[in-house]
Design a protein around this motif. Structure first.
Motif, PDB file in Angstrom:
ATOM      1  N   UNK A 198       3.740   8.271   7.009  1.00 41.24           N
ATOM      2  CA  UNK A 198       3.646   9.323   8.021  1.00 41.24           C
ATOM      3  C   UNK A 198       2.322   9.218   8.761  1.00 41.24           C
ATOM      4  N   UNK A 199       2.304   9.770   9.999  1.00 42.75           N
ATOM      5  CA  UNK A 199       1.055   9.781  10.756  1.00 42.75           C
ATOM      6  C   UNK A 199       0.306  11.080  10.489  1.00 42.75           C
ATOM      7  N   UNK A 200      -0.781  11.324  11.214  1.00 45.55           N
ATOM      8  CA  UNK A 200      -1.628  12.490  10.954  1.00 45.55           C
ATOM      9  C   UNK A 200      -0.936  13.814  11.267  1.00 45.55           C
ATOM     10  N   UNK A 201       0.149  13.759  12.039  1.00 44.17           N
ATOM     11  CA  UNK A 201       0.907  14.978  12.350  1.00 44.17           C
ATOM     12  C   UNK A 201       2.097  15.150  11.409  1.00 44.17           C
ATOM     13  N   UNK A 202       2.190  14.298  10.401  1.00 45.57           N
ATOM     14  CA  UNK A 202       3.274  14.272   9.418  1.00 45.57           C
ATOM     15  C   UNK A 202       4.589  13.753   9.990  1.00 45.57           C
ATOM     16  N   UNK A 203       4.537  13.089  11.117  1.00 44.13           N
ATOM     17  CA  UNK A 203       5.728  12.430  11.659  1.00 44.13           C
ATOM     18  C   UNK A 203       6.034  11.188  10.815  1.00 44.13           C
ATOM     19  N   UNK A 204       7.286  11.030  10.444  1.00 46.74           N
ATOM     20  CA  UNK A 204       7.688   9.878   9.642  1.00 46.74           C
ATOM     21  C   UNK A 204       7.745   8.631  10.529  1.00 46.74           C
ATOM     22  N   UNK A 205       6.934   7.635  10.192  1.00 36.34           N
ATOM     23  CA  UNK A 205       6.898   6.390  10.955  1.00 36.34           C
ATOM     24  C   UNK A 205       7.870   5.362  10.392  1.00 36.34           C
ATOM     25  N   UNK A 206       8.085   5.397   9.088  1.00 31.04           N
ATOM     26  CA  UNK A 206       9.015   4.466   8.441  1.00 31.04           C
ATOM     27  C   UNK A 206       9.508   5.087   7.148  1.00 31.04           C
ATOM     28  N   UNK A 207      10.779   4.909   6.895  1.00 30.61           N
ATOM     29  CA  UNK A 207      11.390   5.414   5.661  1.00 30.61           C
ATOM     30  C   UNK A 207      12.017   4.228   4.920  1.00 30.61           C
ATOM     31  N   UNK A 208      11.465   3.912   3.765  1.00 30.34           N
ATOM     32  CA  UNK A 208      11.941   2.778   2.973  1.00 30.34           C
ATOM     33  C   UNK A 208      12.900   3.294   1.907  1.00 30.34           C
ATOM     34  N   UNK A 209      14.137   2.836   1.993  1.00 32.73           N
ATOM     35  CA  UNK A 209      15.194   3.309   1.107  1.00 32.73           C
ATOM     36  C   UNK A 209      15.282   2.425  -0.120  1.00 32.73           C
ATOM     37  N   UNK A 210      15.484   3.052  -1.269  1.00 31.00           N
ATOM     38  CA  UNK A 210      15.621   2.293  -2.511  1.00 31.00           C
ATOM     39  C   UNK A 210      16.934   1.536  -2.511  1.00 31.00           C
ATOM     40  N   UNK A 211      16.870   0.257  -2.839  1.00 33.17           N
ATOM     41  CA  UNK A 211      18.054  -0.590  -3.001  1.00 33.17           C
ATOM     42  C   UNK A 211      18.024  -1.155  -4.407  1.00 33.17           C
ATOM     43  N   UNK A 212      18.919  -0.722  -5.256  1.00 30.41           N
ATOM     44  CA  UNK A 212      18.880  -1.119  -6.662  1.00 30.41           C
ATOM     45  C   UNK A 212      18.905  -2.643  -6.796  1.00 30.41           C
ATOM     46  N   UNK A 213      17.894  -3.176  -7.493  1.00 27.40           N
ATOM     47  CA  UNK A 213      17.809  -4.607  -7.710  1.00 27.40           C
ATOM     48  C   UNK A 213      17.223  -5.379  -6.550  1.00 27.40           C
ATOM     49  N   UNK A 214      16.848  -4.698  -5.465  1.00 28.43           N
ATOM     50  CA  UNK A 214      16.291  -5.355  -4.286  1.00 28.43           C
ATOM     51  C   UNK A 214      15.097  -4.564  -3.782  1.00 28.43           C
TER      52      UNK A 214
END
Length: 230
Positions: free
Chosen positions: A94-110
């Protein structure tokens, strides 16, 4: 077969789905397991940048460093101010305003990766490496050999992957018997992992080294084995 396991265990992910995110208390072991230095890079093999996820609390989550290195390869991430868990086993920047810049999703085994546009991976990487291997970059002729240089087989990787993410390979006619019997026919990339597979379930998993060659994955067991580009 190589299995790239995210630092966050399945049990940790379950805890996070119970609402342990966005500034609420996180178990210190879970926090330490996820913290560390990662390469953030496009799945297509273009250059990325390294960022360190730290354990100190800050506004919106936990501190990080290294984001300035993203200004050229991934300029949107140069504005990253903090990281946090997303409540579903994933990680957000997130940036300083709490805007999400990237969301990394869990991938089981990867490795964890984003789902929008060209996917970005959040992955531990060999020192000095700033991009992920791709089918194009790995296509060509390799030698399967022991650490002392004993040649076991020649391997030619085709760079054209199918819809399942597998590409053809061919073996030289002089392969050692223990390699030939595997009947390896296709190959697959998963982060820095390279897996050679047969049509009947046999496989050999390798992990990339800093020099761009590969060593057999520790999960495979048995004698050490390498893939070296010819």
């Amino acid at each position: 077969m190589i299995r790239l396991i995210p630092r966050l265990t399945a049990s940790a992910a379950v805890l996070l789905t119970c609402g342990l995110a966005y500034g609420q208390d996180i178990d210190s072991d879970i926090l330490k397991a996820q913290a560390g230095t990662y390469l953030i890079a496009p799945e297509n093999g273009q250059a990325g940048c390294r960022m360190t996820l730290q354990t100190d609390q800050t506004i919106g989550g936990y501190s990080l460093s290294g984001q300035d290195a993203c200004s050229k390869p991934l300029p949107s991430l140069a504005e990253a101010y903090a990281w946090n868990f997303d409540g579903n086993g994933g990680v957000i920047l997130i940036d300083a305003t709490r805007k999400v810049l990237a969301r990394f999703i869990e991938n089981e085994g990867s490795p964890m990766k984003t789902q929008d546009g060209t996917p970005l991976l959040l992955i531990s990487a060999p020192d000095g490496v700033d991009h992920l291997p791709s089918f194009d970059s790995l296509a060509g002729t390799w030698t399967m050999q022991r650490p002392d240089g004993e040649r076991l087989c020649g391997v030619t990787l085709d760079g054209h992957a199918d819809a399942q993410g597998n590409a053809p390979l061919s073996l030289s006619g002089d392969c050692a018997a223990n390699v030939a019997k595997l009947k390896l026919a296709v190959w697959h990339i998963d982060g820095f992992g390279l897996t050679l597979m047969s049509q009947d379930g046999s496989s050999l998993g390798f992990t990339m080294r800093a020099d761009g060659n590969f060593d057999k994955s520790k999960e495979e067991g048995g004698k050490p084995l390498s893939l070296v580009r010819r």
